[in-house]
Scaffold this motif. Structure first.
Motif, PDB file in Angstrom:
ATOM      1  N   THR A 660       0.825  -1.213   0.000  1.00 28.53           N
ATOM      2  CA  THR A 660       0.000   0.000   0.000  1.00 28.53           C
ATOM      3  C   THR A 660       0.856   1.259   0.000  1.00 28.53           C
ATOM      4  O   THR A 660       0.618   2.181  -0.783  1.00 28.53           O
ATOM      5  N   MET A 661       1.840   1.313   0.843  1.00 26.68           N
ATOM      6  CA  MET A 661       2.697   2.510   0.903  1.00 26.68           C
ATOM      7  C   MET A 661       3.438   2.697  -0.416  1.00 26.68           C
ATOM      8  O   MET A 661       3.573   3.807  -0.914  1.00 26.68           O
ATOM      9  N   GLU A 662       3.897   1.594  -0.954  1.00 23.11           N
ATOM     10  CA  GLU A 662       4.677   1.667  -2.189  1.00 23.11           C
ATOM     11  C   GLU A 662       3.792   2.146  -3.346  1.00 23.11           C
ATOM     12  O   GLU A 662       4.180   2.993  -4.142  1.00 23.11           O
ATOM     13  N   THR A 663       2.576   1.629  -3.416  1.00 19.63           N
ATOM     14  CA  THR A 663       1.649   2.027  -4.478  1.00 19.63           C
ATOM     15  C   THR A 663       1.220   3.482  -4.304  1.00 19.63           C
ATOM     16  O   THR A 663       1.184   4.260  -5.254  1.00 19.63           O
ATOM     17  N   LEU A 664       0.925   3.818  -3.081  1.00 16.86           N
ATOM     18  CA  LEU A 664       0.491   5.185  -2.779  1.00 16.86           C
ATOM     19  C   LEU A 664       1.572   6.192  -3.179  1.00 16.86           C
ATOM     20  O   LEU A 664       1.285   7.253  -3.733  1.00 16.86           O
ATOM     21  N   THR A 665       2.814   5.836  -2.911  1.00 19.79           N
ATOM     22  CA  THR A 665       3.926   6.718  -3.250  1.00 19.79           C
ATOM     23  C   THR A 665       3.965   6.980  -4.756  1.00 19.79           C
ATOM     24  O   THR A 665       4.166   8.110  -5.189  1.00 19.79           O
ATOM     25  N   ARG A 666       3.712   5.944  -5.534  1.00 18.03           N
ATOM     26  CA  ARG A 666       3.729   6.138  -6.987  1.00 18.03           C
ATOM     27  C   ARG A 666       2.505   6.922  -7.462  1.00 18.03           C
ATOM     28  O   ARG A 666       2.593   7.722  -8.381  1.00 18.03           O
ATOM     29  N   LEU A 667       1.363   6.712  -6.805  1.00 20.23           N
ATOM     30  CA  LEU A 667       0.171   7.487  -7.177  1.00 20.23           C
ATOM     31  C   LEU A 667       0.355   8.972  -6.861  1.00 20.23           C
ATOM     32  O   LEU A 667      -0.163   9.842  -7.547  1.00 20.23           O
ATOM     33  N   LEU A 668       1.098   9.219  -5.812  1.00 16.46           N
ATOM     34  CA  LEU A 668       1.289  10.617  -5.390  1.00 16.46           C
ATOM     35  C   LEU A 668       2.393  11.316  -6.178  1.00 16.46           C
ATOM     36  O   LEU A 668       2.480  12.544  -6.179  1.00 16.46           O
ATOM     37  N   ALA A 669       3.237  10.539  -6.851  1.00 16.56           N
ATOM     38  CA  ALA A 669       4.430  11.111  -7.502  1.00 16.56           C
ATOM     39  C   ALA A 669       4.129  12.279  -8.448  1.00 16.56           C
ATOM     40  O   ALA A 669       4.831  13.293  -8.402  1.00 16.56           O
ATOM     41  N   PRO A 673       6.002  15.598  -5.982  1.00 12.92           N
ATOM     42  CA  PRO A 673       7.254  14.971  -6.429  1.00 12.92           C
ATOM     43  C   PRO A 673       8.293  14.854  -5.321  1.00 12.92           C
ATOM     44  O   PRO A 673       9.031  13.871  -5.267  1.00 12.92           O
ATOM     45  N   TYR A 674       8.321  15.836  -4.431  1.00 10.56           N
ATOM     46  CA  TYR A 674       9.345  15.802  -3.371  1.00 10.56           C
ATOM     47  C   TYR A 674       8.987  14.766  -2.311  1.00 10.56           C
ATOM     48  O   TYR A 674       9.795  13.923  -1.956  1.00 10.56           O
ATOM     49  N   PHE A 675       7.768  14.849  -1.806  1.00 10.02           N
ATOM     50  CA  PHE A 675       7.355  13.937  -0.745  1.00 10.02           C
ATOM     51  C   PHE A 675       7.459  12.482  -1.205  1.00 10.02           C
ATOM     52  O   PHE A 675       7.986  11.615  -0.502  1.00 10.02           O
ATOM     53  N   SER A 676       6.946  12.222  -2.407  1.00  8.81           N
ATOM     54  CA  SER A 676       6.928  10.835  -2.872  1.00  8.81           C
ATOM     55  C   SER A 676       8.355  10.319  -3.073  1.00  8.81           C
ATOM     56  O   SER A 676       8.633   9.150  -2.806  1.00  8.81           O
ATOM     57  N   GLU A 677       9.244  11.201  -3.499  1.00  2.81           N
ATOM     58  CA  GLU A 677      10.639  10.773  -3.676  1.00  2.81           C
ATOM     59  C   GLU A 677      11.279  10.445  -2.332  1.00  2.81           C
ATOM     60  O   GLU A 677      11.994   9.447  -2.198  1.00  2.81           O
ATOM     61  N   GLU A 678      10.980  11.269  -1.341  1.00  3.51           N
ATOM     62  CA  GLU A 678      11.544  11.038  -0.016  1.00  3.51           C
ATOM     63  C   GLU A 678      11.081   9.677   0.527  1.00  3.51           C
ATOM     64  O   GLU A 678      11.889   8.864   0.974  1.00  3.51           O
ATOM     65  N   VAL A 679       9.793   9.416   0.462  1.00  3.25           N
ATOM     66  CA  VAL A 679       9.266   8.153   0.979  1.00  3.25           C
ATOM     67  C   VAL A 679       9.800   6.972   0.158  1.00  3.25           C
ATOM     68  O   VAL A 679      10.229   5.966   0.694  1.00  3.25           O
ATOM     69  N   HIS A 680       9.796   7.169  -1.157  1.00  2.00           N
ATOM     70  CA  HIS A 680      10.271   6.094  -2.033  1.00  2.00           C
ATOM     71  C   HIS A 680      11.716   5.710  -1.717  1.00  2.00           C
ATOM     72  O   HIS A 680      12.093   4.537  -1.815  1.00  2.00           O
ATOM     73  N   SER A 681      12.502   6.704  -1.317  1.00  2.00           N
ATOM     74  CA  SER A 681      13.921   6.426  -1.064  1.00  2.00           C
ATOM     75  C   SER A 681      14.109   5.443   0.097  1.00  2.00           C
ATOM     76  O   SER A 681      15.149   4.814   0.212  1.00  2.00           O
ATOM     77  N   TYR A 682      13.094   5.319   0.948  1.00  2.00           N
ATOM     78  CA  TYR A 682      13.183   4.336   2.040  1.00  2.00           C
ATOM     79  C   TYR A 682      12.680   2.967   1.604  1.00  2.00           C
ATOM     80  O   TYR A 682      12.891   1.976   2.284  1.00  2.00           O
ATOM     81  N   SER A 687      14.833   6.569  -8.458  1.00  2.00           N
ATOM     82  CA  SER A 687      13.852   7.632  -8.257  1.00  2.00           C
ATOM     83  C   SER A 687      12.438   7.116  -8.498  1.00  2.00           C
ATOM     84  O   SER A 687      12.199   6.332  -9.416  1.00  2.00           O
ATOM     85  N   VAL A 688      11.504   7.580  -7.710  1.00  2.00           N
ATOM     86  CA  VAL A 688      10.103   7.220  -7.923  1.00  2.00           C
ATOM     87  C   VAL A 688       9.628   7.742  -9.284  1.00  2.00           C
ATOM     88  O   VAL A 688       8.727   7.181  -9.897  1.00  2.00           O
ATOM     89  N   HIS A 689      10.274   8.800  -9.756  1.00  2.00           N
ATOM     90  CA  HIS A 689       9.835   9.414 -11.012  1.00  2.00           C
ATOM     91  C   HIS A 689      10.287   8.633 -12.239  1.00  2.00           C
ATOM     92  O   HIS A 689       9.965   9.006 -13.362  1.00  2.00           O
ATOM     93  N   LEU A 690      11.041   7.570 -11.995  1.00  2.00           N
ATOM     94  CA  LEU A 690      11.412   6.686 -13.106  1.00  2.00           C
ATOM     95  C   LEU A 690      10.688   5.347 -12.999  1.00  2.00           C
ATOM     96  O   LEU A 690      10.928   4.432 -13.770  1.00  2.00           O
ATOM     97  N   GLN A 691       9.763   5.254 -12.038  1.00  2.00           N
ATOM     98  CA  GLN A 691       9.008   4.020 -11.862  1.00  2.00           C
ATOM     99  C   GLN A 691       7.757   4.049 -12.742  1.00  2.00           C
ATOM    100  O   GLN A 691       7.372   5.090 -13.248  1.00  2.00           O
ATOM    101  N   ALA A 692       7.160   2.869 -12.863  1.00  2.00           N
ATOM    102  CA  ALA A 692       5.921   2.784 -13.637  1.00  2.00           C
ATOM    103  C   ALA A 692       4.734   3.172 -12.762  1.00  2.00           C
ATOM    104  O   ALA A 692       4.766   3.005 -11.545  1.00  2.00           O
TER     105      ALA A 692
END
Ligand SMILES: [Zn+2]
Ligand SMILES: [Zn+2]
Length: 851
Positions: A660-669, A673-682, A687-692
């Motif tokens: 859920t967190m991982e999917t949510l991060t991509r939906l929010l990207a 862009p900043y918040f989702s990248e920060e969370v994704h980095s954990y 980068s989350v911005h290069l994910q599908a």
């Protein structure tokens, strides 16, 4: 790892801004992916990226990031529309000069210097707002690489007959001393005076007596009996004495003034129509600076205002003017300086407008929202004459043409000579007449000539790249439909006979918090930098996402921004709680996990459909609702005990939370862009911005699982209400719970209630047992007075079961009394298997709580 409690947007946003590489967002010329080219609006380099721009760029960035994640090869270029009057005016202001006090080259140099500085400032704002711009595709219209294309477009359209030069009336700003196009004329209502004049044997009414010297005819309606005999006669113009013809024209309104109108060259657009229709002569009474010319006799050299005042006085004295009345009038003003425009006939360059071609092409483009197309349709066809593209200014793309100093012929440059400035270089070949002396054209091009080829430019026109026209998307404000959208369609068709884009996405205007247009004088002016400083770019972007539907005007709201920053903190708290519990190791899900995953996949499906329809507000609200209510308020509360415990459900909860967190991060990207990248980095590498973009797992969307989860959620909530209603601490265990339902796994209810739960099927055998007879003192007192108290005492010894709710016989102080049921209440308890319980009903489930 322990995360800080507070989400430090400033530190995190700056960290990622400095970490991200520009190349992440480069358009790949060799990519096999489908292309998605965005024809970004090139803003005017004022130095300040205003809030309306910022809204538009947020929309573009939402789309760009989303499409990239959907597997498109996205181009989000950044252009700068440099040329034009505002920069010239600013340079004059900054240096305390007028354009004529320095050489053309020096003036251009000052304009370029200012523009370069302003672009640099605005680039920083764009980066800080987190826009995923493709800086490898930046373009600056004042640079030769770009304006060379503008010039080539001019040459090509001259060659195919779409550009021509003509002496023709044009809209003229006497203050800016330049021709302007219809799209640059703004209208405002003003009060003026209608003057009634004795005009030879006729009487006419006019608002522009100062143009009497330019009178070339007088017109009446052919059906107007009063003037039938005057048609085709000549009459003498007062004050100046020249003779003009009386003509008949159906468009004269017999009810206005005296029914006779004076036709001047040119008082307004109607004069131009009559002038063309009746082949009238030209009398120039105004020069380019708005001063009266020699034909105005004693008024020559006066401004129109002075002339009007003086000539009215003179005509009053002479008895020519016999009446004046007030009149409301719509006056055309210069868009830049608000000076009333004049119509002058000058030699100008024009682009031919073919209305049908524009309307047909507009129909090939998808308009979002679709009702905006009407604005283009309404505008097309309202122009009285073609698009005047020559400007008598300096800082703009030079018109690549010369005039032979011997025969006067115009010579237009060949494409291979471009770019060039004809005032600086001579053509490399002689005139058709054989002569080799030329004077360079000093007129320059309307700045829309530059920006109306932006789509062609970004799609690779006149480059060594493949031509990728049409672009997929044109995002722009609805305020420039009649200019930028209109001209781009026109040019794309004229040059390449192709529509410029597949879709046009319109954004509304940003209003101040008071609902009015933002302006410094209203004190409702907000700049994006101020918002970012207080709450960060991600909070600003949330306002842009949810402020309104695409195409509608949206009010800037600090409340929305603050709500945005609260949501970031909420998300951060969710993540901070989740982080120690995350595991990407699959485990068998419990009903509550399946409920969450079904909701999550439904969200992905919904968000994907809404993003495809450019409904950013709807998408973001759906994501926010999921994160806040479903995930935080319900799932985490229910799964907490599993996460903290050691049972078999622990792994499933950890895995569910991770997904859920991982999917949510991509939906929010796309939005944050900043918040989702920060969370994704954990959570993951890269980068989350290069994910599908998340894929919907249809097998997880399950109505039964959702219904089961909802029931569990409601049962847990009912127990929580029961505890608080009975003054029991929420984490205190109850004596025992039996749950009669179809639920097979109640571990999360047990966890939330902190009580063992025995699962049962069917329905409980509930016995209702009277347990106490409670006196009703009010009625007892009324009937039995002093005996009331002893009676109440005696109730304690009565067996409540057989007593029921009949009359009770009771012995008090030796006397047998029959007590009426209005004097007591039989208290009943519910019993299951002989024990006192409380019963809660939730849907078709029954909760039996031991007392
Ligand atoms: Zn002006
Ligand atoms: Zn010549």
């Amino acid at each position: 790892m322990e995360l800080p409690k507070e989400y430090d947007y400033n530190a995190i946003e700056e960290k990622w801004m400095d970490t991200w590489q520009d190349s992440m967002y480069y358009f790949d010329q060799n990519s096999q992916k489908p292309g998605f080219i965005i024809d970004t609006p090139p803003p005017y380099p004022t130095g300040n990226f205003h809030i309306g721009n910022a809204l538009n760029w947020c929309y573009i960035d939402f789309v760009a990031r989303y499409k990239r994640m959907r597997g498109y090869n996205v181009m989000f270029p950044e252009g700068w529309d440099c040329h034009g009057l505002p920069t010239e005016v600013k340079v004059e202001e900054l240096h305390g000069i007028t354009k004529s006090q320095v050489s053309r080259e020096e003036f251009r140099r000052l304009c370029i210097e200012l523009t370069t500085k302003n672009i640099e400032r605005m680039r920083n704002s764009l980066r800080r707002l987190g826009f995923s711009i493709d800086w490898s595709n930046e373009y600056i219209t004042m640079e030769p690489e770009y304006f060379g294309k503008t010039q080539r477009s001019f040459v090509q359209m001259y060659a195919n007959g779409r550009i021509y030069q003509q002496n023709h009336p044009v809209n003229w700003c006497p203050r800016c001393e330049t021709a302007i196009a219809f799209a640059e004329v703004e209208y405002d209502s003003r009060e003026t005076v209608l003057n009634y004049l004795n005009f030879d044997e006729l009487k006419i009414a006019t608002t522009r007596p100062e143009l009497l010297a330019a009178c070339v005819a007088v017109a009446v309606n052919p059906d107007d009996e009063r003037y039938r005999d005057f048609v085709n006669t000549e009459i003498k113009v007062p004050v100046f004495g020249h003779k003009v013809r009386v003509i008949a024209d159906k468009s004269v309104d017999p009810a206005f003034g005296t029914g006779v109108v004076m036709i001047c060259t040119f008082g307004d657009k109607q004069d131009v129509r009559w002038w063309v229709d009746h082949g009238l002569p030209l009398r120039r009474a105004l020069d380019k600076t708005g001063k009266m010319t020699a034909i105005a006799g004693k008024y020559a050299g006066m401004s129109t205002e002075e002339c009007k005042k003086t000539i009215i006085e003179d005509m009053k004295i002479a008895g020519t003017l016999y009446r004046q009345e007030k009149l409301d009038q719509n006056v055309g003003l210069c868009w830049r300086c608000k000076t009333p425009i004049e119509i002058l006939s000058e030699r100008q360059w024009f682009v031919r407008i073919i209305s049908d071609e524009i309307l047909n092409t507009a129909n090939e483009v998808a308009w979002v929202p679709d009702y905006m197309k009407v604005r283009l349709e309404n505008w097309t066809g309202t122009m009285e004459w073609d698009w005047c593209i020559s400007r008598q200014r300096i800082f703009a793309t030079p018109i690549p043409a010369w005039y032979c100093t011997k025969c006067g012929r115009a010579k237009v440059a060949k494409e291979e000579w471009l770019p060039l400035d004809p005032t600086q270089v001579q053509p490399p070949e002689p005139c058709e007449c054989g002569f080799s002396g030329f004077k360079g054209e000093e007129d320059v091009l309307d700045t829309w000539m530059d920006s109306s080829i932006s789509a062609l430019h970004v799609c690779g026109w006149l480059s060594n790249r493949n031509l990728l026209l049409p672009a997929q998307l044109r995002p722009q404000g609805y305020d420039i439909i009649r200019t930028w959208a209109f001209y781009t369609i026109l040019r794309s068709k004229a040059l390449l006979n192709i529509k410029p884009w597949e879709t046009i996405l319109l954004n509304g205007m940003v209003l101040g918090e008071d609902g009015h247009k933002m302006s410094k004088s209203r004190n409702n002016f907000v700049v994006p930098e101020e918002v970012i400083k207080k709450h960060g770019a991600d909070a600003f972007r949330q306002w842009a996402a949810i402020g309104g539907t695409t195409g509608s005007d949206i009010i800037f709201s600090w409340k929305d921004v603050v709500a945005g920053s609260r949501f970031l903190q909420k998300l951060w708290s969710i993540f901070r709680f989740s982080l120690p519990h995350l595991s990407d190791e699959p485990a068998p899900f419990t009903p509550v996990d399946l409920w969450l995953l079904s909701k999550l996949n439904r969200l992905v499906k919904d968000a994907t459909e809404k993003m495809d329809a450019y409904q950013f507000d709807e998408t973001f609200k759906a994501i926010r609702g999921f994160a806040w209510e479903i995930l935080a308020d319900n799932y985490i509360e229910l799964a907490k005990s599993r996460l903290y415990g050691e049972g078999k459900g622990k792994k499933a909860a950890q895995y569910t939370l991770f997904i859920t967190m991982e999917t949510l991060t991509r939906l929010l990207a796309p939005f944050l862009p900043y918040f989702s990248e920060e969370v994704h980095s954990y959570l993951n590498q890269g980068s989350v911005h290069l994910q599908a973009w998340p894929e919907v797992d249809g097998s997880l969307i399950n109505e039964e699982a959702e219904a089961m989860g909802e029931q569990i959620k409601e049962i847990a909530a009912a127990i929580r209400r029961y505890k608080s209603g009975n003054g029991i601490a929420l984490n205190a265990p109850l004596n025992g719970i039996e749950l009669y339902s179809s639920i097979t796994d109640a571990s999360d209810i047990a966890g939330a209630a902190n009580t063992e739960i025995r699962l049962k099927t069917g329905t409980p055998d509930i016995e209702v047992v009277p347990v106490e007879i409670r006196p009703n003192m009010k009625n007892l007192g009324k009937t039995y007075r002093s005996k009331a108290r002893p009676i109440a005492e005696a109730f304690k010894d009565v067996d409540p079961v057989p007593a029921g709710s009949e009359n009770i016989e009771i012995e008090v102080e030796g006397e047998v009394l029959t007590i009426d049921p209005s004097c007591f209440t039989v208290i009943k308890e519910m019993h299951v298997k002989g024990k006192a319980v409380d019963i809660l009903a939730v849907g078709n489930a029954t909760i039996v709580i031991s007392r």
